[in-house]
Scaffold this active site. Structure first.
Site, PDB file in Angstrom:
ATOM      1  N   THR A 208       7.910  -4.598 -16.885  1.00  0.00           N
ATOM      2  CA  THR A 208       6.972  -4.296 -17.847  1.00  0.00           C
ATOM      3  C   THR A 208       7.289  -3.749 -19.101  1.00  0.00           C
ATOM      4  O   THR A 208       8.291  -2.981 -18.876  1.00  0.00           O
ATOM      5  CB  THR A 208       5.788  -3.525 -17.554  1.00  0.00           C
ATOM      6  OG1 THR A 208       5.200  -3.820 -16.191  1.00  0.00           O
ATOM      7  CG2 THR A 208       4.846  -3.029 -18.339  1.00  0.00           C
ATOM      8  N   ARG A 236      -5.388  -8.453  -8.415  1.00  0.00           N
ATOM      9  CA  ARG A 236      -4.762  -7.063  -8.472  1.00  0.00           C
ATOM     10  C   ARG A 236      -4.438  -6.772  -9.739  1.00  0.00           C
ATOM     11  O   ARG A 236      -4.091  -7.574 -10.599  1.00  0.00           O
ATOM     12  CB  ARG A 236      -3.521  -7.264  -7.454  1.00  0.00           C
ATOM     13  CG  ARG A 236      -2.647  -5.932  -7.800  1.00  0.00           C
ATOM     14  CD  ARG A 236      -1.752  -5.788  -8.731  1.00  0.00           C
ATOM     15  NE  ARG A 236      -0.636  -4.589  -8.539  1.00  0.00           N
ATOM     16  CZ  ARG A 236       0.054  -4.302  -9.492  1.00  0.00           C
ATOM     17  NH1 ARG A 236       0.339  -5.064 -10.713  1.00  0.00           N
ATOM     18  NH2 ARG A 236       0.812  -3.267  -9.240  1.00  0.00           N
ATOM     19  N   THR A 259       6.874   2.139 -16.068  1.00  0.00           N
ATOM     20  CA  THR A 259       7.019   0.728 -15.632  1.00  0.00           C
ATOM     21  C   THR A 259       7.378   1.132 -14.034  1.00  0.00           C
ATOM     22  O   THR A 259       7.651   1.886 -13.895  1.00  0.00           O
ATOM     23  CB  THR A 259       8.210   0.007 -16.463  1.00  0.00           C
ATOM     24  OG1 THR A 259       8.615  -1.313 -15.726  1.00  0.00           O
ATOM     25  CG2 THR A 259       9.635   0.908 -16.229  1.00  0.00           C
TER      26      THR A 259
END
Ligand code: ASP
Length: 344
Positions: A208, A236, A259
């Site tokens: 991320t 999710r 992250t």
């Protein structure tokens, strides 16, 4: 004490501490201690109030972003800055570069899909006034962080999810785009052959991008954008679009982003925790370490990775992860570097 006297008292105190060569967090502690003896400070966040706290040092523009792709993101952020952009513009510019990079398997187009083959994106942002916007479980949108900014700036809400976020995107003229690429489709098909339809939890599968920027006026902003956990269950949503979990910015103190395995971050409200520890006087590095240790105390971490990244309004930075391997890009007017975070 009136508001403007209070402001100048705190500003003078901060300047004195800085002139004495005290570390920024010591100065911050001194100011907060002085504040305790003043009337309760519950003023609305505003430009004036922002300056009343630890006066950010102007001309100290700094940007930190997670992982290798943070280098390109920060370069785009600094370009936006030189074109007159604010900290929030730096964040959006940086995020857009990574979201549009089809070779990245964890953000925007090319991001790995959920276990049913759908690419679902999450993103959020916060600006220097503490305003926030987010989108989650959104499909077919190339730039979810820009959409989150629109939610922040143009709606009375903080978060739009799924079909509602996609409807909002269409209403503001964002075209639908296919986010699954040939590469990510093939990866998913390969995964399906042996996966038993079970989401993957491991310490490597996290890239991320979380971004934090301080502009030359001392305004701080942050953003986080991701395709989330690869092969997750359909529906999710991880930490990345959750204000306080994947990102938090306190305009007077600094920001943090996360992250790694979102479930672990969400259960400990990680980014808020980092910033709150900074508010209590810890440096960004100390705060990231304590937030990581909070996770390590609460759950087995041999198979999960989480990394935190933090930036203060006085341009201090810190990063720490559970395991080796987390890095982040740091860019300021002196140049850019990729830093291996401490861990453990
Ligand atoms: N934090 C993200 C999530 O759990 C994953 C990542 O960092 O790659 O959705």
């Amino acid at each position: 004490m009136g508001n403007s006297n209070r402001r100048s008292f705190l500003r003078n105190l901060a300047a004195t501490g800085a002139a004495m060569g005290l570390a920024p967090w010591s100065v911050r502690n001194m100011v907060h201690a002085a504040e305790d003896n003043l009337e309760p400070a519950c003023q609305p966040l505003s430009e004036a109030n922002h300056e009343a706290f630890i006066a950010p040092v102007k001309g100290m523009a700094t940007m930190v972003s997670t992982w290798n792709h943070g280098i390109e993101a920060n370069a785009a952020g600094f370009l936006a800055l030189t074109q007159g952009g604010t900290a929030m513009d730096m964040i959006e510019a940086g995020a857009r570069v990574v979201e549009a990079d089809a070779t990245g398997l964890s953000v925007g187009i090319g991001g790995l899909p959920d276990r049913d083959g759908h690419v679902t994106l999450d993103a959020c942002c916060m600006d220097h006034t503490g305003n926030a916007g987010a989108v989650c479980f959104v499909q077919g949108v190339l730039h979810p962080l820009s959409l989150a900014r629109k939610v922040m700036e143009d709606t009375p809400h903080v978060m739009l999810a799924g079909a509602g976020a996609e409807q909002f995107a269409r209403e503001i003229g964002v075209d639908r785009i296919e986010l699954l690429t040939d590469v990510s489709r093939r990866a998913w098909e390969t995964w399906r052959q042996t996966s038993n339809y079970a989401p993957v939890i491991n310490i490597e599968n996290h890239d991320t991008i979380g971004l934090l920027a301080l502009d030359d006026e001392g305004r701080i902003a942050g953003g986080c954008t991701t395709s989330g956990l690869a092969y997750k269950m359909h529906g999710r949503v991880g930490d990345s679009p959750i204000i306080g979990a994947g990102l938090f910015v306190d305009p007077d103190i600094g920001g943090a982003t996360a992250t790694g395995l979102g479930e672990a971050v969400m259960k400990t409200v990680g980014s808020f925790l980092v910033v709150e520890l900074m508010r209590q006087g810890q440096s960004p590095q100390q705060a990231c370490e304590e937030a990581v240790h909070r996770i390590m105390c609460r759950m087995p971490t041999q198979d999960l990775q989480v990394g935190y990244l933090a930036l203060s309004t006085s341009a201090e930075t810190g990063g720490h992860a559970i395991h080796e391997g987390f890095n982040y890009a740091l860019t300021n007017h002196a140049g850019a570097s990729l830093i291996d975070a401490t861990f453990g």
